[in-house]
Design a protein around this motif. Structure first.
Motif, PDB file in Angstrom:
ATOM      1  N   UNK A 258      17.344  -1.759  -5.514  1.00  0.00           N
ATOM      2  CA  UNK A 258      16.043  -2.033  -4.894  1.00  0.00           C
ATOM      3  C   UNK A 258      14.982  -1.077  -5.388  1.00  0.00           C
ATOM      4  N   UNK A 259      13.729  -1.471  -5.138  1.00  0.00           N
ATOM      5  CA  UNK A 259      12.637  -0.527  -5.274  1.00  0.00           C
ATOM      6  C   UNK A 259      11.665  -0.785  -4.134  1.00  0.00           C
ATOM      7  N   UNK A 260      11.466   0.234  -3.291  1.00  0.00           N
ATOM      8  CA  UNK A 260      10.596   0.088  -2.128  1.00  0.00           C
ATOM      9  C   UNK A 260       9.208   0.623  -2.482  1.00  0.00           C
ATOM     10  N   UNK A 261       8.195  -0.261  -2.398  1.00  0.00           N
ATOM     11  CA  UNK A 261       6.838   0.120  -2.799  1.00  0.00           C
ATOM     12  C   UNK A 261       6.152   0.994  -1.756  1.00  0.00           C
ATOM     13  N   UNK A 262       6.516   0.806  -0.499  1.00  0.00           N
ATOM     14  CA  UNK A 262       5.840   1.539   0.573  1.00  0.00           C
ATOM     15  C   UNK A 262       4.600   0.809   1.070  1.00  0.00           C
ATOM     16  N   UNK A 263       4.572  -0.504   0.859  1.00  0.00           N
ATOM     17  CA  UNK A 263       3.432  -1.300   1.326  1.00  0.00           C
ATOM     18  C   UNK A 263       3.037  -2.333   0.285  1.00  0.00           C
ATOM     19  N   UNK A 264       1.855  -2.910   0.468  1.00  0.00           N
ATOM     20  CA  UNK A 264       1.341  -3.901  -0.476  1.00  0.00           C
ATOM     21  C   UNK A 264      -0.117  -3.573  -0.771  1.00  0.00           C
ATOM     22  N   UNK A 265      -0.588  -4.064  -1.888  1.00  0.00           N
ATOM     23  CA  UNK A 265      -1.995  -3.836  -2.244  1.00  0.00           C
ATOM     24  C   UNK A 265      -2.889  -4.524  -1.213  1.00  0.00           C
ATOM     25  N   UNK A 266      -3.779  -3.765  -0.598  1.00  0.00           N
ATOM     26  CA  UNK A 266      -4.645  -4.323   0.437  1.00  0.00           C
ATOM     27  C   UNK A 266      -5.958  -3.558   0.450  1.00  0.00           C
ATOM     28  N   UNK A 267      -6.949  -4.052  -0.311  1.00  0.00           N
ATOM     29  CA  UNK A 267      -8.224  -3.330  -0.413  1.00  0.00           C
ATOM     30  C   UNK A 267      -8.855  -3.079   0.956  1.00  0.00           C
ATOM     31  N   UNK A 268      -8.679  -4.018   1.899  1.00  0.00           N
ATOM     32  CA  UNK A 268      -9.254  -3.865   3.240  1.00  0.00           C
ATOM     33  C   UNK A 268      -8.722  -2.618   3.935  1.00  0.00           C
ATOM     34  N   UNK A 269      -7.425  -2.327   3.747  1.00  0.00           N
ATOM     35  CA  UNK A 269      -6.846  -1.128   4.350  1.00  0.00           C
ATOM     36  C   UNK A 269      -6.921   0.077   3.415  1.00  0.00           C
ATOM     37  N   UNK A 270      -7.632  -0.068   2.311  1.00  0.00           N
ATOM     38  CA  UNK A 270      -7.776   1.033   1.365  1.00  0.00           C
ATOM     39  C   UNK A 270      -6.513   1.350   0.600  1.00  0.00           C
ATOM     40  N   UNK A 271      -5.612   0.353   0.473  1.00  0.00           N
ATOM     41  CA  UNK A 271      -4.368   0.595  -0.265  1.00  0.00           C
ATOM     42  C   UNK A 271      -4.448  -0.075  -1.632  1.00  0.00           C
ATOM     43  N   UNK A 272      -4.552   0.737  -2.663  1.00  0.00           N
ATOM     44  CA  UNK A 272      -4.567   0.242  -4.034  1.00  0.00           C
ATOM     45  C   UNK A 272      -3.236   0.534  -4.691  1.00  0.00           C
ATOM     46  N   UNK A 273      -3.072   0.158  -5.961  1.00  0.00           N
ATOM     47  CA  UNK A 273      -1.813   0.395  -6.662  1.00  0.00           C
ATOM     48  C   UNK A 273      -1.381   1.869  -6.663  1.00  0.00           C
ATOM     49  N   UNK A 274      -2.352   2.791  -6.631  1.00  0.00           N
ATOM     50  CA  UNK A 274      -2.005   4.214  -6.694  1.00  0.00           C
ATOM     51  C   UNK A 274      -1.328   4.720  -5.428  1.00  0.00           C
ATOM     52  N   UNK A 275      -1.554   4.002  -4.302  1.00  0.00           N
ATOM     53  CA  UNK A 275      -0.933   4.432  -3.053  1.00  0.00           C
ATOM     54  C   UNK A 275       0.514   3.927  -2.952  1.00  0.00           C
ATOM     55  N   UNK A 276       0.901   3.065  -3.861  1.00  0.00           N
ATOM     56  CA  UNK A 276       2.250   2.492  -3.799  1.00  0.00           C
ATOM     57  C   UNK A 276       3.133   3.128  -4.867  1.00  0.00           C
ATOM     58  N   UNK A 277       4.449   2.946  -4.756  1.00  0.00           N
ATOM     59  CA  UNK A 277       5.377   3.575  -5.693  1.00  0.00           C
ATOM     60  C   UNK A 277       5.525   2.706  -6.955  1.00  0.00           C
ATOM     61  N   UNK A 278       4.386   2.404  -7.575  1.00  0.00           N
ATOM     62  CA  UNK A 278       4.401   1.541  -8.756  1.00  0.00           C
ATOM     63  C   UNK A 278       4.707   2.353 -10.019  1.00  0.00           C
ATOM     64  N   UNK A 279       4.146   3.564 -10.075  1.00  0.00           N
ATOM     65  CA  UNK A 279       4.431   4.435 -11.218  1.00  0.00           C
ATOM     66  C   UNK A 279       5.938   4.673 -11.330  1.00  0.00           C
TER      67      UNK A 279
END
Lengths: 199, 199
Positions: free
Chosen positions: A103-124
């Motif tokens: 598995x890979x857990x991102x820690x959420x989903x991209x959501x501009x409304x909540x201020x969550x962009x790709x950098x806030x997730x474990x995409x790197x």
């Protein structure tokens, strides 16, 4: 409304997700009136979680070790990675017994409304795992909603150049459901994804 | 489903009233992911309640002192006692600002199905308070359901020989409600308890 400590507890409980003022009050009185060891067990459980539970350095799932149970398991297939939003989703997929990869857990989903962009997730972290040549398929199992779809689309584009197979969980009618109660988007997806019946 | 500590917390939370397995999971992850001081505040609040909150020796309401705020208040009217099932009901009545007397918390209602008889409630304590000649009226404010009505009837019979006025809260249509949505028992009570309109 209440005096001191009981109101403090109601307030603290009311800040938990999904606990309204009435249930906070009900839980507070339950804790007050129940045996001391029930409250002690709850206090212990909260403290132990905060002290002991961490996130797997590999996949981001909850774990009490550096690596989680699934990442440590040598019987799991290293060629497939299932990408999910939260640890809860790992449990949900595990329950199906359909998937034997990692598995890979991102820690959420991209959501501009909540201020969550790709950098806030474990995409790197995901991309660095994908540079490992053993991985041949990434299954995007983000939620079938706006944020989850956006995240899946974003990841698919990012992974494409790596020459790794990318798939997305099927959308369609829930098993055991009624066709007439399905919303039009789900029913539309079910048509789109229709499969030939072999006979 | 989860490893060790997080599952223990989910189990402990799931034992609280009104918290199902899904909300227990949601709350557990919230505690895990939030700042350490949020969990610490919750732990503190639970412990303080268990250590400090007791029941008023006089009326049975929750209190951090031997006597609760209301029993200690010299401005409250000593001639009226409002009998309620739980401490939460004291707060509900206080919110109306209609009542300036004192309270008596029974700790529940008579319910043979749950094995709660008069001896499990603070009825003996009520009777000993009523032997105080200052009390002229007892308002029975138990819940308007089967158990509450049974408790009120039981208490009314017990108090009658003492030559103290006994009253029961009015039943009828809730203010702001729709007549067509009232159940037949409530509507029946509203007819029974109809009042003359002065003009």
């Amino acid at each position: 409304m209440y005096e001191g400590a009981i109101q403090d507890l109601i307030d603290a409980l009311g800040r938990l997700p999904g606990v309204g003022p009435k249930s906070a009050q009900r839980i507070a009185f339950h804790i007050l009136q129940s045996d001391a060891d029930i409250a002690a067990a709850l206090v212990d459980a909260i403290r132990t979680v905060k002290e002991r539970v961490k996130f797997c350095t590999q996949c981001g799932n909850v774990s009490e070790e550096t690596e989680c149970r699934i990442c440590r398991d040598p019987r799991r297939d290293n060629s497939q990675i299932c990408v999910v939003e939260e640890s809860k989703d790992v449990i949900a997929v595990e329950r199906t017994r359909e998937f034997r990869g990692k598995y890979h857990v991102l820690g959420g989903a991209i959501s501009p409304i909540d201020g969550i962009g790709p950098d806030q997730l474990r995409i790197k972290e995901l991309m660095s795992r994908l540079s490992d040549s053993a991985i041949t398929e990434v299954i995007l199992a983000t939620d079938p909603n706006l944020e989850g779809e956006a995240t899946a689309t974003y990841l698919a584009r990012l992974i494409k150049p790596l020459d790794i197979k990318v798939s997305r969980l099927a959308s369609g009618l829930p098993v055991g459901g009624d066709l007439e109660y399905a919303d039009e988007v789900t029913l539309g997806r079910a048509f789109e994804g229709r499969r030939n019946v072999e006979n």
